[in-house]
Design a protein around this motif. Structure first.
Motif, PDB file in Angstrom:
ATOM      1  N   GLY A 307       9.018  29.148  38.682  1.00  0.00           N
ATOM      2  CA  GLY A 307       8.504  28.751  37.378  1.00  0.00           C
ATOM      3  C   GLY A 307       9.256  29.396  36.233  1.00  0.00           C
ATOM      4  O   GLY A 307       9.639  28.724  35.266  1.00  0.00           O
ATOM      5  N   HIS A 308       9.490  30.706  36.336  1.00  0.00           N
ATOM      6  CA  HIS A 308      10.214  31.417  35.275  1.00  0.00           C
ATOM      7  C   HIS A 308      11.646  30.908  35.153  1.00  0.00           C
ATOM      8  O   HIS A 308      12.155  30.718  34.035  1.00  0.00           O
ATOM      9  CB  HIS A 308      10.226  32.923  35.574  1.00  0.00           C
ATOM     10  N   THR A 309      12.281  30.675  36.292  1.00  0.00           N
ATOM     11  CA  THR A 309      13.665  30.205  36.257  1.00  0.00           C
ATOM     12  C   THR A 309      13.743  28.806  35.662  1.00  0.00           C
ATOM     13  O   THR A 309      14.657  28.494  34.879  1.00  0.00           O
ATOM     14  CB  THR A 309      14.268  30.207  37.680  1.00  0.00           C
ATOM     15  N   PHE A 310      12.775  27.965  36.014  1.00  0.00           N
ATOM     16  CA  PHE A 310      12.756  26.615  35.456  1.00  0.00           C
ATOM     17  C   PHE A 310      12.618  26.657  33.940  1.00  0.00           C
ATOM     18  O   PHE A 310      13.301  25.909  33.220  1.00  0.00           O
ATOM     19  CB  PHE A 310      11.612  25.798  36.074  1.00  0.00           C
ATOM     20  N   VAL A 311      11.745  27.505  33.437  1.00  0.00           N
ATOM     21  CA  VAL A 311      11.565  27.619  31.984  1.00  0.00           C
ATOM     22  C   VAL A 311      12.876  28.021  31.326  1.00  0.00           C
ATOM     23  O   VAL A 311      13.276  27.447  30.298  1.00  0.00           O
ATOM     24  CB  VAL A 311      10.448  28.628  31.650  1.00  0.00           C
ATOM     25  N   LYS A 319      17.635  23.092  24.036  1.00  0.00           N
ATOM     26  CA  LYS A 319      18.263  23.523  22.779  1.00  0.00           C
ATOM     27  C   LYS A 319      19.358  22.557  22.337  1.00  0.00           C
ATOM     28  O   LYS A 319      19.659  22.445  21.146  1.00  0.00           O
ATOM     29  CB  LYS A 319      18.866  24.924  22.939  1.00  0.00           C
ATOM     30  N   SER A 320      19.954  21.866  23.300  1.00  0.00           N
ATOM     31  CA  SER A 320      21.082  20.990  22.984  1.00  0.00           C
ATOM     32  C   SER A 320      20.643  19.568  22.640  1.00  0.00           C
ATOM     33  O   SER A 320      21.488  18.694  22.469  1.00  0.00           O
ATOM     34  CB  SER A 320      22.058  20.955  24.166  1.00  0.00           C
ATOM     35  N   ILE A 321      19.329  19.341  22.549  1.00  0.00           N
ATOM     36  CA  ILE A 321      18.805  17.994  22.258  1.00  0.00           C
ATOM     37  C   ILE A 321      18.289  17.971  20.822  1.00  0.00           C
ATOM     38  O   ILE A 321      17.202  18.483  20.551  1.00  0.00           O
ATOM     39  CB  ILE A 321      17.688  17.616  23.240  1.00  0.00           C
ATOM     40  N   PRO A 322      19.037  17.414  19.883  1.00  0.00           N
ATOM     41  CA  PRO A 322      18.577  17.389  18.491  1.00  0.00           C
ATOM     42  C   PRO A 322      17.352  16.511  18.305  1.00  0.00           C
ATOM     43  O   PRO A 322      17.233  15.448  18.915  1.00  0.00           O
ATOM     44  CB  PRO A 322      19.785  16.806  17.735  1.00  0.00           C
ATOM     45  N   GLY A 323      16.407  16.973  17.500  1.00  0.00           N
ATOM     46  CA  GLY A 323      15.210  16.197  17.195  1.00  0.00           C
ATOM     47  C   GLY A 323      14.158  16.227  18.278  1.00  0.00           C
ATOM     48  O   GLY A 323      13.152  15.497  18.185  1.00  0.00           O
ATOM     49  N   ALA A 324      14.373  17.064  19.312  1.00  0.00           N
ATOM     50  CA  ALA A 324      13.403  17.126  20.409  1.00  0.00           C
ATOM     51  C   ALA A 324      12.135  17.833  19.932  1.00  0.00           C
ATOM     52  O   ALA A 324      12.156  19.021  19.613  1.00  0.00           O
ATOM     53  CB  ALA A 324      14.002  17.856  21.601  1.00  0.00           C
ATOM     54  N   ARG A 325      11.043  17.103  19.888  1.00  0.00           N
ATOM     55  CA  ARG A 325       9.781  17.648  19.402  1.00  0.00           C
ATOM     56  C   ARG A 325       8.678  17.594  20.463  1.00  0.00           C
ATOM     57  O   ARG A 325       7.754  18.400  20.443  1.00  0.00           O
ATOM     58  CB  ARG A 325       9.329  16.871  18.170  1.00  0.00           C
ATOM     59  N   PHE A 326       8.779  16.641  21.384  1.00  0.00           N
ATOM     60  CA  PHE A 326       7.734  16.448  22.379  1.00  0.00           C
ATOM     61  C   PHE A 326       8.255  16.708  23.790  1.00  0.00           C
ATOM     62  O   PHE A 326       9.413  16.415  24.096  1.00  0.00           O
ATOM     63  CB  PHE A 326       7.192  15.012  22.322  1.00  0.00           C
ATOM     64  N   LEU A 327       7.356  17.226  24.633  1.00  0.00           N
ATOM     65  CA  LEU A 327       7.648  17.366  26.054  1.00  0.00           C
ATOM     66  C   LEU A 327       6.681  16.481  26.823  1.00  0.00           C
ATOM     67  O   LEU A 327       5.458  16.588  26.676  1.00  0.00           O
ATOM     68  CB  LEU A 327       7.479  18.810  26.516  1.00  0.00           C
ATOM     69  N   GLY A 364       7.879  25.561  22.881  1.00  0.00           N
ATOM     70  CA  GLY A 364       7.748  25.156  21.487  1.00  0.00           C
ATOM     71  C   GLY A 364       7.650  23.667  21.271  1.00  0.00           C
ATOM     72  O   GLY A 364       7.940  23.170  20.176  1.00  0.00           O
ATOM     73  N   PHE A 365       7.212  22.905  22.292  1.00  0.00           N
ATOM     74  CA  PHE A 365       7.059  21.457  22.179  1.00  0.00           C
ATOM     75  C   PHE A 365       5.595  21.070  21.996  1.00  0.00           C
ATOM     76  O   PHE A 365       4.689  21.817  22.375  1.00  0.00           O
ATOM     77  CB  PHE A 365       7.559  20.752  23.450  1.00  0.00           C
ATOM     78  N   GLU A 366       5.380  19.880  21.459  1.00  0.00           N
ATOM     79  CA  GLU A 366       4.075  19.248  21.544  1.00  0.00           C
ATOM     80  C   GLU A 366       4.028  18.481  22.858  1.00  0.00           C
ATOM     81  O   GLU A 366       5.022  17.912  23.291  1.00  0.00           O
ATOM     82  CB  GLU A 366       3.857  18.286  20.370  1.00  0.00           C
TER      83      GLU A 366
END
Length: 520
Positions: A307-311, A319-327, A364-366
């Motif tokens: 789990g920690h490694t996946f995070v 970080k490399s996805i601009p505009g990423a707000r939702f998961l 940090g996603f919704e």
């Protein structure tokens, strides 16, 4: 004319602790009505806000006459909507409306012969005069009072089904939701169609239309959604639904953690990429995962480290996805219910799910969960409706930690490869026999033991593989699959002959409970 929302008027299934409560909801949905499981102490005021088409009171292990037994708000019977009480639910309804409940002289468990007394009643329309039903009760309604009419009986249960004379309240002592009641689906269907006048609008086509509108309303025109593909059907269907609504603004991230099944990375990438206009990113993270698992044998510690490694890996890619707000997560309705994640659902947490909360806050996603209203069988139907290939939709479930919890003991690349080859052979034999779709889940487990064997003229001291296959509808309970002996013999022979380091194959014949489906 605007089409009605199929979830506008749900069937509320009130949970009194029945082991079959999710099965009741699934049976209702099979009749194209939207079922929603709610806790037993839901207030009548809240129920009125939910605007139900009908209410079903589930069974349960309690006795209504005991102190502290779960009860529903009496105001539910004043809402004027049809109510069906099943087993404990029938006893509760009858007692609330003037009847009495007592222990049975002898409990009634298993199959019973039901005699239908009045076929003019809508509940038993087209049901034979004599039919088999499944009983499981130590109490029963002794006297329903003057306001109830008897609809059916058994040799030991004079009031096996009843109807209130002036209210739309029905009760049945047997369980129509289980397969052991042959006409159970028809009886539930009669309640929904002939008594509740359900319009049958809960379909996957309608669900897609509704979901697309909701997703577009929530996700802004410049926002992007990150969806983690795991190789399982849930995440793939969630991603496909999001892609239908948002197109290339959906970024699917498939993390190869080195713990996948044979050929899984390529199969998922090819199958999903060919049926979606979402962006697909494949991240090879085998090295950091195996490094984190080096020397670890405890299953819980494996899960924590994975789990920690996946995070860490996912965060870096996000970080490399601009505009990423939702998961997006492939959370299903049973996950929500069992984790206490529904405001109106049962309050007790049965178990925590890795995909119900947690990760979005860390990243940090919704959170967006487009499948949180669906059961697994509905997800598969949705996947087919969205055009995903059968090979992806009907993949057997795969645990989040992957082969780490099927490779018992310590983990390294060599042991994982041994397990991967054995697992692939077993699934291949199932596929060739036409049984892959007949069983719910099948896999191999590499055991942390070695045994003596003879191969050729020499003594061997090698590893053992366990094969596991289960049959289940809901994965809450399961029985081991009665696979043909010839199939098991072929799988065993192929594994021992072609997988270096294996000299013994065993078959797991443990049901759930007492065991679990996975070994760790």
């Amino acid at each position: 004319m605007e089409r009605p929302d199929p979830a506008d008027r749900p069937i509320l299934v009130v949970d009194f602790g029945s082991q079959y409560v999710q099965l009741i909801a699934r049976r209702v949905r099979e009749r194209h009505a939207f079922a929603r499981i709610v806790r037993h102490d839901l207030t009548a005021e809240r129920a009125r806000e939910l605007n139900p088409m009908a209410i079903i009171l589930s069974g349960g292990p309690s006795s209504v006459y005991e102190q502290g037994a779960p009860r529903c708000d009496p105001g539910l019977f004043e809402l004027g909507v049809p109510i069906l009480g099943i087993c404990y639910g029938m006893q509760l309804a009858c007692e609330a409306l003037g009847g009495t409940v007592r222990p049975c002289p002898a409990g009634e468990y298993g199959r019973a012969e039901l005699k239908v007394l009045d076929h003019s009643e809508d509940l038993f329309h087209a049901v034979p005069e004599s039919t088999t039903v499944w009983m499981s009760h130590a109490d029963q309604v002794h006297d329903a009072g003057p306001d109830f009419v008897t609809l059916a009986t058994t040799s030991t249960c004079p009031l096996a089904a009843v109807r209130h004379k002036t209210r739309p309240v029905y009760g049945i002592q047997f369980h129509p939701e289980v397969a052991h009641t042959p006409y159970g689906a028809l009886i539930l269907g009669n309640f929904l169609d002939r008594i509740c006048h359900s319009r049958g609008t809960w379909t996957m086509e309608a669900f897609i239309e509704r979901s697309v509108v909701e997703i577009r309303e929530r996700v802004g025109p410049s926002d992007r959604v990150v969806c983690g593909l795991s190789g399982g059907v849930d995440s793939a269907v969630a991603a496909a639904l999001l892609a239908k609504a948002l197109g290339p603004r959906v970024v699917c991230v498939f993390v190869d953690n080195g713990l996948l099944r044979a050929g899984e990375r390529n199969a998922v990438a090819e199958a999903f990429g060919a049926h979606s206009n979402a962006e697909l990113r494949v991240v090879d993270a085998t090295e950091p995962f195996l490094r984190a698992l080096d020397g670890v044998s405890d299953p819980q510690e494996k899960r924590i480290r994975i789990g920690h490694t996946f995070v860490d890996v996912f965060r870096e890619e996000a970080k490399s996805i601009p505009g990423a707000r939702f998961l997006a997560q492939g959370t299903l309705y049973p996950d929500v219910i069992e984790s206490g994640g529904d405001r109106d659902g049962p309050a007790a947490t049965i178990k925590h799910h890795h995909n119900v909360g947690g990760l979005p806050a860390e990243l940090g996603f919704e959170l967006i969960e487009p499948l949180r209203d669906l059961f697994k069988d509905e997800v598969r139907r949705l996947g087919l409706e969205l055009g995903l290939p059968d090979s992806l939709v009907w993949r057997h479930p795969f645990p989040g930690p992957g082969l780490a919890v099927r490779c018992l003991g310590t983990i390294n690349a060599e042991r994982l490869e041994v397990l991967r080859q054995a697992d692939s052979i077993f699934l291949d034999e199932l596929r060739k026999a036409g049984l892959e779709r007949q069983v719910a889940q099948a896999f191999a487990v590499l055991l942390p033991v070695q045994s003596v064997g003879v191969m050729g003229d020499g003594r061997t001291y090698e590893n053992a593989i366990a094969l596991r296959s289960v049959d289940t509808d809901d994965f809450m309970t399961a029985d081991w699959s009665r696979l043909p002996h010839d199939l098991l013999a072929r799988a065993s022979t192929r594994i021992i002959n072609s997988v270096k380091g294996i000299n013994r194959v065993v078959y797991d014949v443990t049901s759930k409970p007492p065991g679990t489906i996975e070994w760790e």
